[in-house]
Scaffold this active site. Structure first.
Site, PDB file in Angstrom:
ATOM      1  N   GLY A  99      -1.266 -16.062   1.084  1.00 41.42           N
ATOM      2  CA  GLY A  99      -2.673 -16.609   0.961  1.00 41.42           C
ATOM      3  C   GLY A  99      -3.837 -15.919   2.620  1.00 41.42           C
ATOM      4  O   GLY A  99      -3.501 -15.112   2.921  1.00 41.42           O
ATOM      5  N   ASN A 107       1.007  -1.076   0.267  1.00 38.75           N
ATOM      6  CA  ASN A 107       0.242   0.303   0.106  1.00 38.75           C
ATOM      7  C   ASN A 107       0.854   1.504  -0.314  1.00 38.75           C
ATOM      8  O   ASN A 107       0.943   1.499   0.844  1.00 38.75           O
ATOM      9  CB  ASN A 107      -0.802   0.230   1.141  1.00 38.75           C
ATOM     10  CG  ASN A 107      -1.987  -0.840   0.753  1.00 38.75           C
ATOM     11  OD1 ASN A 107      -2.906  -1.279   0.366  1.00 38.75           O
ATOM     12  ND2 ASN A 107      -3.078  -0.340   2.321  1.00 38.75           N
ATOM     13  N   HIS A 161      -1.257  -8.271  -3.579  1.00 38.57           N
ATOM     14  CA  HIS A 161      -0.175  -9.008  -2.547  1.00 38.57           C
ATOM     15  C   HIS A 161      -0.686  -9.513  -2.003  1.00 38.57           C
ATOM     16  O   HIS A 161      -0.567 -10.213  -1.211  1.00 38.57           O
ATOM     17  CB  HIS A 161      -1.312  -7.344  -2.017  1.00 38.57           C
ATOM     18  CG  HIS A 161      -1.923  -7.088  -1.409  1.00 38.57           C
ATOM     19  ND1 HIS A 161      -3.218  -7.269  -1.837  1.00 38.57           N
ATOM     20  CD2 HIS A 161      -3.186  -6.586   0.078  1.00 38.57           C
ATOM     21  CE1 HIS A 161      -4.183  -7.435  -0.966  1.00 38.57           C
ATOM     22  NE2 HIS A 161      -4.199  -6.940  -0.148  1.00 38.57           N
TER      23      HIS A 161
END
Length: 397
Positions: free
Chosen positions: A303, A271, A326
């Protein structure tokens, strides 16, 4: 897969997923972003889903402008991972003590350290520039400067939501340490402040979505935002560095006889904003829920808390602005997950993982996320897999 192009008002929307599978509200957000006059490109990752202003899993390249809501409110959120000399054979049968020790060393949720961590006293931590970093806090937005003490005590803490600390095994049986966190409350406060400032500017009054308000180059507002943005991104990086040092210290103590050694740490924001050049143009590239995947660059794609993660190497695909996903990406909201799943479902889906299995983390259940294997398949032209990890301990915020 290669990308699919969807027409956009100013630029085509390049999608590394089937557009038909993207939720309608997220697709509308992408179309809204593509109307911005300053935009030069928009790439959409396979983990795309609805977010505030801009979708999570989008890469927005603009010239002479930046949209603070497209960065996300957790400025600098990202991942760190390190391979160790430990193997599966070094692990005890019961990993609950290890989880407890991690939780004692690193505050989770809204927790913080009683006193600020002094990295100069931490094993192997390079504290160069630490005092200068904190001195620059006096230059951030005046509206949040009173948060200095809290920001100092939260440095080296996990936070809540989807943030986590994991003890993992790769397919060869090697142990990896991994964590996910960002700029804690100070990053959110800076983001909220600047989003509010951007929304007041005259040039943003005619936008299709007020959350897409931008700052324009060579203005005092842009200069102030860039200063605070890059400081918060640095805070997030330091936060992960401090946590990783604390995590390694726990592992040294718990596996004293094995004398663990740690390889260099892999770290990546997902981010953030970066200044990059494409086709001769200097652009501000915003990755919201996306990592940089330049040629040969290492990254981390997690994950969910029961499925595993990937260490990857970027292939440097300019069509995606050298980016990749991401993570797996949510396929349902937190509220929807709480309504759909129970603690029994959580226990079933996290079997074999030492972790919380209570109602407080049901919204993070693996079933609330897209299948990570499919996400990886959709971005074969963006990254190559270096290692596949499976967590055996997961600490959630």
């Amino acid at each position: 897969m290669s990308y699919t192009e969807v027409p956009g008002a100013q630029v085509p929307i390049r999608m590394w997923t089937d557009p038909a599978t993207v939720e309608g509200v997220a697709m509308q957000q992408l179309r809204n972003v593509a109307t911005l006059p300053w935009i030069k490109g928009l790439a959409v990752m396979p983990d795309v889903h609805f977010g505030k202003g801009a979708t999570v899993g989008s890469v927005i390249a603009m010239r002479g402008a930046v949209c603070p809501a497209a960065v996300g409110v957790d400025i600098g959120c990202g991942m760190s991972a390190v391979r160790t000399s430990l193997t599966a054979n070094d692990l005890p049968g019961d990993l609950s003590r290890l989880r407890s020790q991690i939780e004692q060393a690193i505050p989770v949720g809204r927790g913080m350290h009683e006193d600020p961590v002094d990295p100069r006293r931490m094993h192997g931590f390079r504290a160069t520039g630490w005092d200068d970093f904190w001195a620059r806090f006096d230059g951030v937005a005046e509206a949040v400067r009173f948060r200095h003490e809290r920001a100092a005590k939260q440095m080296g803490s996990l936070g809540s939501g989807n943030h986590f600390i994991e003890f993992c095994l790769d397919e060869t049986g090697a142990v990896w340490l991994m964590l996910h966190s960002g700029s804690r409350n100070i990053g959110k406060e800076l983001a909220d402040y600047h989003i509010g400032q951007a929304q007041k500017l005259p040039h943003n009054q005619g936008l299709v979505d007020r959350d897409l308000a931008v700052f324009i180059a060579d203005t005092p507002q842009m200069a102030a935002y860039r200063n605070d943005l890059f400081w918060a991104q640095e805070y997030a990086r330091h936060n992960r560095e401090v946590m990783m040092a604390l995590f390694q210290d726990v592992v040294r103590k718990e596996f004293r006889k094995a004398r663990p050694v740690f390889e260099p740490v892999i770290s990546c924001h997902h981010n953030y904003v970066a200044e990059e050049t494409y086709e001769g143009m200097d652009l501000l590239v915003t990755r919201k829920g996306a990592i940089r995947a330049g040629s040969g660059e290492y990254g981390i794609i997690p994950g969910s808390m029961g499925t595993g993660s990937y260490i990857v190497r970027g292939l440097g695909n300019p069509a995606s602005f050298n980016s990749a996903s991401h993570g797996a990406g949510r396929k349902m909201s937190r509220n929807a997950a709480k309504k759909r799943f129970s603690t029994r479902d959580l226990e079933e889906q996290t079997r074999g993982v030492e972790c919380r299995k209570d109602s407080g983390v049901v919204d993070e259940i693996p079933g609330a996320y897209k299948p990570i294997e499919k996400v990886m398949e959709q971005q074969r032209d963006l990254v190559e897999v270096v290692a596949k990890l499976k967590q055996v301990v997961c600490v959630k915020g």
